[in-house]
Design a protein around this motif. Structure first.
Motif, PDB file in Angstrom:
ATOM      1  N   ARG A 119      25.812  45.277 -34.185  1.00 48.34           N
ATOM      2  CA  ARG A 119      24.867  45.025 -35.284  1.00 48.34           C
ATOM      3  C   ARG A 119      24.067  43.751 -35.081  1.00 48.34           C
ATOM      4  NH1 ARG A 119      29.558  47.087 -37.778  1.00 48.34           N
ATOM      5  NH2 ARG A 119      29.139  49.119 -38.702  1.00 48.34           N
ATOM      6  N   TYR A 120      24.522  42.874 -34.202  1.00 45.51           N
ATOM      7  CA  TYR A 120      23.809  41.634 -33.883  1.00 45.51           C
ATOM      8  C   TYR A 120      23.949  41.374 -32.395  1.00 45.51           C
ATOM      9  CZ  TYR A 120      28.602  40.068 -34.635  1.00 45.51           C
ATOM     10  OH  TYR A 120      29.970  39.950 -34.603  1.00 45.51           O
ATOM     11  N   HIS A 121      23.106  40.486 -31.870  1.00 45.32           N
ATOM     12  CA  HIS A 121      23.098  40.219 -30.436  1.00 45.32           C
ATOM     13  C   HIS A 121      24.429  39.605 -29.998  1.00 45.32           C
ATOM     14  CE1 HIS A 121      21.713  39.251 -26.455  1.00 45.32           C
ATOM     15  NE2 HIS A 121      22.116  38.014 -26.632  1.00 45.32           N
ATOM     16  N   LEU A 122      24.983  40.159 -28.961  1.00 45.38           N
ATOM     17  CA  LEU A 122      26.232  39.655 -28.397  1.00 45.38           C
ATOM     18  C   LEU A 122      26.068  39.660 -26.880  1.00 45.38           C
ATOM     19  CD1 LEU A 122      29.083  38.694 -29.147  1.00 45.38           C
ATOM     20  CD2 LEU A 122      29.831  41.059 -28.950  1.00 45.38           C
ATOM     21  N   ALA A 123      25.843  38.474 -26.325  1.00 46.19           N
ATOM     22  CA  ALA A 123      25.614  38.350 -24.886  1.00 46.19           C
ATOM     23  C   ALA A 123      26.878  38.686 -24.115  1.00 46.19           C
ATOM     24  CB  ALA A 123      25.155  36.934 -24.550  1.00 46.19           C
ATOM     25  N   MET A 124      26.700  39.217 -22.908  1.00 43.24           N
ATOM     26  CA  MET A 124      27.865  39.590 -22.105  1.00 43.24           C
ATOM     27  C   MET A 124      28.671  38.378 -21.679  1.00 43.24           C
ATOM     28  SD  MET A 124      26.299  40.914 -18.553  1.00 43.24           S
ATOM     29  CE  MET A 124      25.818  39.820 -17.267  1.00 43.24           C
ATOM     30  N   GLU A 125      28.070  37.191 -21.692  1.00 44.74           N
ATOM     31  CA  GLU A 125      28.808  35.990 -21.313  1.00 44.74           C
ATOM     32  C   GLU A 125      29.479  35.300 -22.503  1.00 44.74           C
ATOM     33  OE1 GLU A 125      24.504  34.733 -21.953  1.00 44.74           O
ATOM     34  OE2 GLU A 125      25.478  36.373 -20.915  1.00 44.74           O
ATOM     35  N   THR A 126      29.318  35.873 -23.703  1.00 43.64           N
ATOM     36  CA  THR A 126      29.986  35.326 -24.882  1.00 43.64           C
ATOM     37  C   THR A 126      31.494  35.346 -24.655  1.00 43.64           C
ATOM     38  OG1 THR A 126      28.237  36.104 -26.347  1.00 43.64           O
ATOM     39  CG2 THR A 126      30.376  35.652 -27.361  1.00 43.64           C
ATOM     40  N   LEU A 127      32.122  34.225 -24.915  1.00 45.51           N
ATOM     41  CA  LEU A 127      33.572  34.133 -24.760  1.00 45.51           C
ATOM     42  C   LEU A 127      34.254  34.555 -26.056  1.00 45.51           C
ATOM     43  CD1 LEU A 127      33.843  30.782 -22.779  1.00 45.51           C
ATOM     44  CD2 LEU A 127      33.944  33.119 -21.903  1.00 45.51           C
ATOM     45  N   VAL A 128      35.395  35.200 -25.909  1.00 46.27           N
ATOM     46  CA  VAL A 128      36.125  35.766 -27.040  1.00 46.27           C
ATOM     47  C   VAL A 128      37.561  35.268 -26.984  1.00 46.27           C
ATOM     48  CG1 VAL A 128      36.817  37.924 -28.179  1.00 46.27           C
ATOM     49  CG2 VAL A 128      34.692  37.847 -26.846  1.00 46.27           C
ATOM     50  N   SER A 129      38.107  34.884 -28.141  1.00 46.89           N
ATOM     51  CA  SER A 129      39.516  34.512 -28.218  1.00 46.89           C
ATOM     52  C   SER A 129      40.135  35.174 -29.446  1.00 46.89           C
ATOM     53  CB  SER A 129      39.686  32.995 -28.287  1.00 46.89           C
ATOM     54  OG  SER A 129      39.066  32.465 -29.435  1.00 46.89           O
ATOM     55  N   SER A 130      41.404  35.538 -29.323  1.00 46.43           N
ATOM     56  CA  SER A 130      42.121  36.207 -30.419  1.00 46.43           C
ATOM     57  C   SER A 130      42.429  35.221 -31.529  1.00 46.43           C
ATOM     58  CB  SER A 130      43.443  36.785 -29.911  1.00 46.43           C
ATOM     59  OG  SER A 130      43.233  37.745 -28.934  1.00 46.43           O
ATOM     60  N   MET A 131      42.353  35.723 -32.744  1.00 46.65           N
ATOM     61  CA  MET A 131      42.769  34.944 -33.909  1.00 46.65           C
ATOM     62  C   MET A 131      44.231  35.270 -34.188  1.00 46.65           C
ATOM     63  SD  MET A 131      40.009  33.326 -34.930  1.00 46.65           S
ATOM     64  CE  MET A 131      40.190  32.946 -36.652  1.00 46.65           C
ATOM     65  N   HIS A 184      32.629  32.688 -29.122  1.00 48.37           N
ATOM     66  CA  HIS A 184      32.167  31.379 -28.662  1.00 48.37           C
ATOM     67  C   HIS A 184      30.851  31.620 -27.934  1.00 48.37           C
ATOM     68  CE1 HIS A 184      36.215  29.895 -29.605  1.00 48.37           C
ATOM     69  NE2 HIS A 184      36.616  31.054 -29.101  1.00 48.37           N
ATOM     70  N   GLN A 185      29.775  31.631 -28.720  1.00 42.21           N
ATOM     71  CA  GLN A 185      28.454  31.936 -28.188  1.00 42.21           C
ATOM     72  C   GLN A 185      27.955  30.770 -27.341  1.00 42.21           C
ATOM     73  OE1 GLN A 185      26.918  34.759 -28.486  1.00 42.21           O
ATOM     74  NE2 GLN A 185      27.391  35.704 -30.432  1.00 42.21           N
ATOM     75  N   PRO A 186      27.285  31.087 -26.234  1.00 36.90           N
ATOM     76  CA  PRO A 186      26.714  30.004 -25.423  1.00 36.90           C
ATOM     77  C   PRO A 186      25.602  29.314 -26.203  1.00 36.90           C
ATOM     78  CG  PRO A 186      25.974  32.142 -24.627  1.00 36.90           C
ATOM     79  CD  PRO A 186      26.996  32.408 -25.694  1.00 36.90           C
ATOM     80  N   ARG A 187      25.542  28.014 -26.071  1.00 37.04           N
ATOM     81  CA  ARG A 187      24.490  27.249 -26.729  1.00 37.04           C
ATOM     82  C   ARG A 187      23.509  26.805 -25.652  1.00 37.04           C
ATOM     83  NH1 ARG A 187      26.771  24.640 -31.891  1.00 37.04           N
ATOM     84  NH2 ARG A 187      28.739  25.719 -32.061  1.00 37.04           N
ATOM     85  N   LEU A 188      22.314  27.248 -25.809  1.00 38.44           N
ATOM     86  CA  LEU A 188      21.302  26.904 -24.826  1.00 38.44           C
ATOM     87  C   LEU A 188      20.495  25.723 -25.338  1.00 38.44           C
ATOM     88  CD1 LEU A 188      20.121  30.477 -23.844  1.00 38.44           C
ATOM     89  CD2 LEU A 188      21.853  29.065 -22.747  1.00 38.44           C
ATOM     90  N   ALA A 189      20.535  24.634 -24.583  1.00 35.39           N
ATOM     91  CA  ALA A 189      19.791  23.433 -24.946  1.00 35.39           C
ATOM     92  C   ALA A 189      18.511  23.398 -24.125  1.00 35.39           C
ATOM     93  CB  ALA A 189      20.635  22.186 -24.691  1.00 35.39           C
ATOM     94  N   GLN A 190      17.393  23.493 -24.795  1.00 29.71           N
ATOM     95  CA  GLN A 190      16.084  23.426 -24.154  1.00 29.71           C
ATOM     96  C   GLN A 190      15.974  24.423 -23.006  1.00 29.71           C
ATOM     97  OE1 GLN A 190      15.529  19.367 -23.051  1.00 29.71           O
ATOM     98  NE2 GLN A 190      15.842  18.620 -25.115  1.00 29.71           N
ATOM     99  N   GLY A 191      16.521  25.618 -23.216  1.00 31.39           N
ATOM    100  CA  GLY A 191      16.409  26.672 -22.221  1.00 31.39           C
ATOM    101  C   GLY A 191      17.361  26.553 -21.048  1.00 31.39           C
ATOM    102  N   GLN A 192      18.229  25.564 -21.054  1.00 29.94           N
ATOM    103  CA  GLN A 192      19.187  25.381 -19.969  1.00 29.94           C
ATOM    104  C   GLN A 192      20.537  25.958 -20.377  1.00 29.94           C
ATOM    105  OE1 GLN A 192      18.404  24.065 -16.921  1.00 29.94           O
ATOM    106  NE2 GLN A 192      16.335  24.112 -17.736  1.00 29.94           N
ATOM    107  N   PRO A 193      21.178  26.736 -19.495  1.00 32.43           N
ATOM    108  CA  PRO A 193      22.496  27.294 -19.840  1.00 32.43           C
ATOM    109  C   PRO A 193      23.566  26.203 -19.858  1.00 32.43           C
ATOM    110  CG  PRO A 193      21.891  27.836 -17.582  1.00 32.43           C
ATOM    111  CD  PRO A 193      20.709  27.150 -18.189  1.00 32.43           C
ATOM    112  N   VAL A 207      30.043  49.528 -25.302  1.00 40.37           N
ATOM    113  CA  VAL A 207      31.244  49.824 -26.089  1.00 40.37           C
ATOM    114  C   VAL A 207      32.027  48.541 -26.344  1.00 40.37           C
ATOM    115  CG1 VAL A 207      33.471  51.030 -26.074  1.00 40.37           C
ATOM    116  CG2 VAL A 207      31.392  52.221 -25.341  1.00 40.37           C
ATOM    117  N   ALA A 208      32.206  47.734 -25.302  1.00 37.93           N
ATOM    118  CA  ALA A 208      32.932  46.469 -25.464  1.00 37.93           C
ATOM    119  C   ALA A 208      32.222  45.564 -26.464  1.00 37.93           C
ATOM    120  CB  ALA A 208      33.077  45.771 -24.113  1.00 37.93           C
ATOM    121  N   ARG A 209      30.901  45.502 -26.395  1.00 38.53           N
ATOM    122  CA  ARG A 209      30.141  44.665 -27.331  1.00 38.53           C
ATOM    123  C   ARG A 209      30.358  45.122 -28.773  1.00 38.53           C
ATOM    124  NH1 ARG A 209      24.612  44.407 -23.868  1.00 38.53           N
ATOM    125  NH2 ARG A 209      24.869  42.314 -23.027  1.00 38.53           N
ATOM    126  N   VAL A 210      30.295  46.427 -29.008  1.00 40.61           N
ATOM    127  CA  VAL A 210      30.472  46.953 -30.367  1.00 40.61           C
ATOM    128  C   VAL A 210      31.886  46.657 -30.865  1.00 40.61           C
ATOM    129  CG1 VAL A 210      30.576  49.059 -31.751  1.00 40.61           C
ATOM    130  CG2 VAL A 210      28.688  48.720 -30.150  1.00 40.61           C
TER     131      VAL A 210
END
Length: 118
Positions: free
Chosen positions: A25-37, A94-103, A77-80
């Motif tokens: 339902r929202y953008h989820l980049a493939m490099e987004t890190l995921v951790s269990s709660m 844990h979404q990546p934060r891009l500062a001034q276009g730099q990863p 499927v993994a993203r959903v």
């Protein structure tokens, strides 16, 4: 998510577990890190097999791409699944934060390290 007897037949039809959705339902980049709660034991029994597998994998930080590869499901499927689990409070994103276009180099190093472990 394939059978344990060594065959290549999936235990489920990948898009069946997402209700046919291939995008979250929202953008989820493939490099987004995921951790269990932390989830109470009585709620663990309510998890689907796919959710349980993701919870186990994400005891350590995993990227969405890693989850896709390790579960042997398409990236969509993994993203959903991950996005839905985040909405339910089962995982933290844990979404990546891009500062001034730099990863974020630290994040990229963690993803690369995880990919090397595959």
């Amino acid at each position: 998510m394939y059978g344990s007897d060594g065959d290549d037949e999936p235990l489920f039809r990948p898009y069946a577990v997402t209700g046919g959705r291939s995008e979250p339902r929202y953008h989820l980049a493939m490099e987004t890190l995921v951790s269990s709660m932390s989830v109470p034991d009585d709620e663990l029994s309510l998890l689907t097999p796919e959710q349980d597998a993701i919870m186990q994998l994400c005891r350590t930080f995993r990227s969405v791409a890693e989850i896709s590869a390790l579960l042997r499901v398409p990236l969509g499927v993994a993203r959903v699944l991950v996005a839905d689990m985040s909405d339910e409070g089962l995982v933290r994103l844990h979404q990546p934060r891009l500062a001034q276009g730099q990863p974020d180099l630290n994040m990229l190093e963690r993803v690369l390290s995880g990919l090397r472990r595959l």
